[in-house]
Design an enzyme around this catalytic site. Structure first.
Site, PDB file in Angstrom:
ATOM      1  N   GLY A   8       0.842  -1.197   0.000  1.00 49.13           N
ATOM      2  CA  GLY A   8       0.000   0.000   0.000  1.00 49.13           C
ATOM      3  C   GLY A   8       0.878   1.248   0.000  1.00 49.13           C
ATOM      4  O   GLY A   8       0.374   2.367   0.025  1.00 49.13           O
ATOM      5  N   GLU A  43       3.625  -7.581  10.161  1.00 50.53           N
ATOM      6  CA  GLU A  43       4.999  -7.866   9.716  1.00 50.53           C
ATOM      7  C   GLU A  43       5.843  -8.257  10.916  1.00 50.53           C
ATOM      8  O   GLU A  43       6.626  -7.485  11.431  1.00 50.53           O
ATOM      9  CB  GLU A  43       5.561  -6.647   8.983  1.00 50.53           C
ATOM     10  CG  GLU A  43       4.767  -6.339   7.721  1.00 50.53           C
ATOM     11  CD  GLU A  43       5.357  -5.229   6.874  1.00 50.53           C
ATOM     12  OE1 GLU A  43       6.592  -5.077   6.860  1.00 50.53           O
ATOM     13  OE2 GLU A  43       4.572  -4.513   6.245  1.00 50.53           O
ATOM     14  N   ASP A  73       9.849  -6.223   0.876  1.00 50.01           N
ATOM     15  CA  ASP A  73      10.146  -5.857   2.261  1.00 50.01           C
ATOM     16  C   ASP A  73      11.566  -5.312   2.261  1.00 50.01           C
ATOM     17  O   ASP A  73      12.484  -5.931   1.725  1.00 50.01           O
ATOM     18  CB  ASP A  73      10.012  -7.020   3.242  1.00 50.01           C
ATOM     19  CG  ASP A  73       9.818  -6.472   4.656  1.00 50.01           C
ATOM     20  OD1 ASP A  73       8.766  -5.855   4.920  1.00 50.01           O
ATOM     21  OD2 ASP A  73      10.731  -6.600   5.485  1.00 50.01           O
ATOM     22  N   PHE A 156      11.564   8.963  -0.243  1.00 46.67           N
ATOM     23  CA  PHE A 156      10.761   8.717   0.958  1.00 46.67           C
ATOM     24  C   PHE A 156      11.658   8.107   2.035  1.00 46.67           C
ATOM     25  O   PHE A 156      12.849   7.895   1.818  1.00 46.67           O
ATOM     26  CB  PHE A 156       9.572   7.792   0.644  1.00 46.67           C
ATOM     27  CG  PHE A 156       9.941   6.357   0.367  1.00 46.67           C
ATOM     28  CD1 PHE A 156      10.506   5.988  -0.840  1.00 46.67           C
ATOM     29  CD2 PHE A 156       9.722   5.360   1.314  1.00 46.67           C
ATOM     30  CE1 PHE A 156      10.858   4.661  -1.098  1.00 46.67           C
ATOM     31  CE2 PHE A 156      10.057   4.025   1.063  1.00 46.67           C
ATOM     32  CZ  PHE A 156      10.625   3.681  -0.154  1.00 46.67           C
ATOM     33  N   GLY A 157      11.069   7.827   3.186  1.00 45.21           N
ATOM     34  CA  GLY A 157      11.777   7.123   4.256  1.00 45.21           C
ATOM     35  C   GLY A 157      13.096   7.796   4.628  1.00 45.21           C
ATOM     36  O   GLY A 157      13.154   9.000   4.896  1.00 45.21           O
ATOM     37  N   TYR A 158      14.163   7.002   4.616  1.00 44.16           N
ATOM     38  CA  TYR A 158      15.489   7.479   5.037  1.00 44.16           C
ATOM     39  C   TYR A 158      16.284   8.086   3.869  1.00 44.16           C
ATOM     40  O   TYR A 158      17.472   8.378   4.020  1.00 44.16           O
ATOM     41  CB  TYR A 158      16.274   6.323   5.659  1.00 44.16           C
ATOM     42  CG  TYR A 158      15.602   5.733   6.887  1.00 44.16           C
ATOM     43  CD1 TYR A 158      15.837   6.258   8.156  1.00 44.16           C
ATOM     44  CD2 TYR A 158      14.707   4.660   6.779  1.00 44.16           C
ATOM     45  CE1 TYR A 158      15.214   5.728   9.286  1.00 44.16           C
ATOM     46  CE2 TYR A 158      14.077   4.127   7.902  1.00 44.16           C
ATOM     47  CZ  TYR A 158      14.338   4.665   9.148  1.00 44.16           C
ATOM     48  OH  TYR A 158      13.714   4.144  10.260  1.00 44.16           O
ATOM     49  N   ASP A 159      15.649   8.279   2.705  1.00 43.20           N
ATOM     50  CA  ASP A 159      16.368   8.816   1.535  1.00 43.20           C
ATOM     51  C   ASP A 159      17.146  10.104   1.832  1.00 43.20           C
ATOM     52  O   ASP A 159      18.276  10.248   1.360  1.00 43.20           O
ATOM     53  CB  ASP A 159      15.392   9.069   0.369  1.00 43.20           C
ATOM     54  CG  ASP A 159      15.068   7.799  -0.403  1.00 43.20           C
ATOM     55  OD1 ASP A 159      15.737   6.770  -0.170  1.00 43.20           O
ATOM     56  OD2 ASP A 159      14.153   7.829  -1.244  1.00 43.20           O
ATOM     57  N   ARG A 185      16.316  -1.539  -4.274  1.00 43.61           N
ATOM     58  CA  ARG A 185      15.107  -1.983  -4.994  1.00 43.61           C
ATOM     59  C   ARG A 185      15.438  -2.194  -6.469  1.00 43.61           C
ATOM     60  O   ARG A 185      15.013  -3.183  -7.084  1.00 43.61           O
ATOM     61  CB  ARG A 185      14.004  -0.918  -4.808  1.00 43.61           C
ATOM     62  CG  ARG A 185      12.621  -1.363  -5.275  1.00 43.61           C
ATOM     63  CD  ARG A 185      11.520  -0.525  -4.645  1.00 43.61           C
ATOM     64  NE  ARG A 185      11.493  -0.693  -3.207  1.00 43.61           N
ATOM     65  CZ  ARG A 185      11.930   0.240  -2.335  1.00 43.61           C
ATOM     66  NH1 ARG A 185      12.378   1.394  -2.752  1.00 43.61           N
ATOM     67  NH2 ARG A 185      11.916  -0.010  -1.041  1.00 43.61           N
TER      68      ARG A 185
END
Ligand code: IMP
Length: 204
Positions: A8, A43, A73, A156-159, A185
């Site tokens: 999602g 998870e 993941d 996004f995230g830790y980028d 990825r």
């Protein structure tokens, strides 16, 4: 071949779709929304592969026959933190933590550490699961280091705190094409695309 993305996370969907489209294989990519949405998955596995398979299997159960689920993941493993946040990357600062809260916690934990103690890697484990339960796993990683202050607006995230090895900009400061060429990825998807290219040409 029809592939349904078992996530999602809109950022992951965008990255997965862009990289698969660039491979120009006869693969149609759909979001889980097309089959009733991504089911709730706890998870709770200790490995990225375990969680990826759990998500892939959950979506595969609601897929039309002959199609596949693709689950991702992934997370950040910091060497001086013994691999944390690892599988807990999405909830490092708490169950409902935002990306900014997680990232700030990481910067706080690493405050004052010199460059040589700031090494880290992103890990991505992809699970392809068919509607009949066949499984394939593909793994990619990207080495780099964590800088002292967030930099950049993309991704996004830790980028904004991750600089890949040999580069000077964070993942949040480069284009999505450049990130795809370097990232965990992107590397996992290269493996998957190679596998599918061989499988599809063997069918001809
Ligand atoms: P998952 O949904 O359990 O796989 O959690 C993945 C978490 O790892 C995300 O919420 C991010 O915090 C982090 N993560 C994974 N891939 C990336 C990436 O490409 N960039 C930045 N953070 C990432």
């Amino acid at each position: 071949m029809k592939l349904y993305l078992a996530t999602g996370n809109a950022h992951k969907v965008k990255e997965l779709q862009e990289i698969i489209a660039a491979a120009k294989l006869p693969i149609e990519v759909f979001s889980a929304k097309e089959v009733g949405g991504m089911p709730e998955v706890v998870e709770d596995q200790e490995t990225f592969t375990g969680n990826a398979l759990k998500k892939g299997l959950a979506l595969a159960q609601q897929l039309p026959e002959g199609t596949w689920a693709l689950a991702d993941d992934s997370g950040l493993c910091v060497d001086c933190l013994d691999g944390a946040p690892g599988v807990y990357s999405a909830r490092y600062a708490g169950e409902k933590a935002t990306d900014t809260e997680n990232l700030n916690k990481l910067l706080h934990e690493m405050e004052g550490l010199p460059l040589e103690q700031r090494s880290a890697s992103f890990q991505c484990h992809l699970a392809m699961v068919s509607s009949s339960g066949d499984e394939q796993i593909f793994i990619g990683q990207c080495e780099g280091h964590i800088i002292e202050e967030a930099c950049g607006e993309g991704g996004f995230g830790y980028d904004p705190v991750f600089v890949p090895q040999g580069k000077e900009k964070t993942f949040a400061e480069i284009s999505s094409e450049e990130k795809a060429g370097l990232s965990h990825r992107g590397n996992a998807l290269k493996e998957m695309i190679e596998f599918l290219r061989n499988a599809l040409s063997a069918k001809k």
